[in-house]
Design an enzyme around this catalytic site. Structure first.
Site, PDB file in Angstrom:
ATOM      1  CD  GLU A  43      -2.880   1.819   2.845  1.00 43.34           C
ATOM      2  OE1 GLU A  43      -3.500   2.254   3.196  1.00 43.34           O
ATOM      3  OE2 GLU A  43      -2.095   0.706   3.536  1.00 43.34           O
ATOM      4  CE  LYS A 116      -7.338   1.521   4.184  1.00 46.29           C
ATOM      5  NZ  LYS A 116      -5.989   1.877   4.808  1.00 46.29           N
ATOM      6  CB  CYS A 153      -4.386  -1.070   4.737  1.00 49.90           C
ATOM      7  SG  CYS A 153      -3.150  -1.765   5.964  1.00 49.90           S
TER       8      CYS A 153
END
Length: 288
Positions: A43, A116, A153
Site C-alpha cells: 500500500e 478503499k 489494508c
C-alpha cells in the site's frame, strides 16, 4: 486447467519517491522472472507512510489516476513484462482525496480503480485526515490471467470486503498493506492480522495474497505536525494462502523480496461449487 502464478512484493519505503518506484520495479522484475503473472506491491509504496502524522502539505501528494507517477510508470512495466499490477496510490478526484488502487492489466491498460472503503483512525494510523471513504463499492476485475478482487489494508479486517468480491466473481483476493507496530496499544497485531485474512480465504475458498512494507519510519517534531514525535516499525510478514486458508509461503518481518505461488483456477472453482458455501448463503436474512 487454468494455472496462474501470483506474487507479493515486500519492501522498504524511503523519502525519495523515485527511489521507491525504482526499488518496486526491480522487485516486480524479479517476481516476473520467477514466473509471476499477477504481482502485488504494498500500500502507498511511493512514500513513507505519511498518515503517521497530520500535515496539510501532504495533501499535495494526491494526483488524478492518469497523472500519478507510479500508475504511469508501471503501466509501461506491465505491458513490457505482460504482468498484471494492482498499483496503490493517493488519488485526487477534484476536491476529494482517496486511498486507491488502479488495476493495470498485462497490456498496460488500466481496467479501473477501487477506492478503499474502510478508513482507520488510530494513533499514528491517522487516515481519516487524508482520505474520503471510498465510493466505488467492492469490485472484481477480469484481468488476462484471472478475475481478481483487491481490498486495501484496513479493508482486510472486514469479512464483508472479501465476501462481496467473491460474490462478484473474484477468483483470487489481493490486499496491499501498510501495517506495523501499535505503540499505544503495545500489542503485536501480526498473527491476528494474518489469521483474519486466512479466514477470508477459507470462507470464500480462494487464495489470498497480502503484501506489506518493512522498516522503521520515524516522525520528527515540527510546527507543521504539532510537534509530534513518533515511529512505526512495519512488520512485513507478507504471505500467500491456498484456497483453504493454509499458508503456502510467507516472508519474515524485516527482509525485502518477493514470494510466489501457483494455483489451478479451475480446481479452485470446482472446490467452491462442491462445498456449497455460495449455494447456501442467505443474503435476504443478513440485515445488519
Amino acid at each position: 486447467m487454468r494455472k496462474v502464478t501470483v506474487a507479493a512484493v515486500q519492501m522498504r519505503c524511503t523519502e525519495n519517491a523515485e527511489e521507491n518506484i525504482a526499488r518496486a520495479e526491480a522487485l516486480v522484475r524479479k517476481a516476473a522472472a520467477e514466473g509471476a503473472q499477477i504481482i502485488l506491491l504494498p500500500e502507498l509504496f511511493e512514500r513513507p507512510y505519511f498518515c503517521q502524522e497530520r500535515r496539510y502539505e501532504y495533501y499535495g501528494y494526491a494526483k488524478p489516476v492518469e497523472e500519478n507517477d507510479a500508475v504511469r510508470h508501471f503501466s509501461k512495466v506491465a505491458k513490457e513484462l505482460s504482468v498484471v499490477l494492482p498499483i496503490s496510490f493517493y488519488e485526487r478526484d477534484k476536491n476529494r482525496l482517496f486511498n486507491t488502487v488502479a488495476i493495470l492489466d498485462a497490456d498496460g491498460e488500466n481496467l479501473g480503480i477501487y477506492r478503499k472503503t474502510h478508513i482507520p483512525d488510530d494513533h499514528y494510523y491517522q487516515e481519516k485526515f487524508y482520505f474520503t471513504p471510498g465510493d466505488t463499492g467492492f469490485k472484481a476485475f477480469k484481468t488476462r490471467y484471472a478475475v481478481i478482487g483487491v481490498g486495501i489494508c484496513w479493508d482486510q479486517w472486514f469479512p464483508e470486503t472479501a465476501r462481496f468480491m467473491a460474490v462478484k466473481g473474484a477468483e483470487i483476493l489481493f490486499y496491499p498493506t501498510a501495517i506495523g507496530s501499535e505503540p499505544i496499544l503495545e500489542v503485536d497485531s501480526m498473527p491476528h492480522w494474518r489469521r483474519c485474512m486466512q479466514g477470508h480465504s477459507a470462507c470464500n475458498l480462494m487464495p489470498v495474497i497480502a503484501a506489506n512494507r518493512v522498516g522503521l519510519e520515524t516522525v520528527e517534531p515540527c510546527a507543521e505536525n504539532g510537534n509530534q514525535s513518533s515511529s512505526l516499525r512495519f512488520y512485513g510478514s507478507s504471505f500467500i494462502t491456498d484456497g483453504t486458508g493454509e499458508l503456502v509461503t510467507s516472508m519474515d518481518r524485516d527482509s525485502e523480496g518477493v514470494i510466489t505461488a501457483s494455483f489451478d483456477l479451475d480446481a479452485l472453482a470446482e472446490d467452491r461449487l462442491s462445498w456449497g458455501l455460495f449455494r447456501d448463503r442467505r443474503p435476504e436474512l443478513y440485515k445488519e
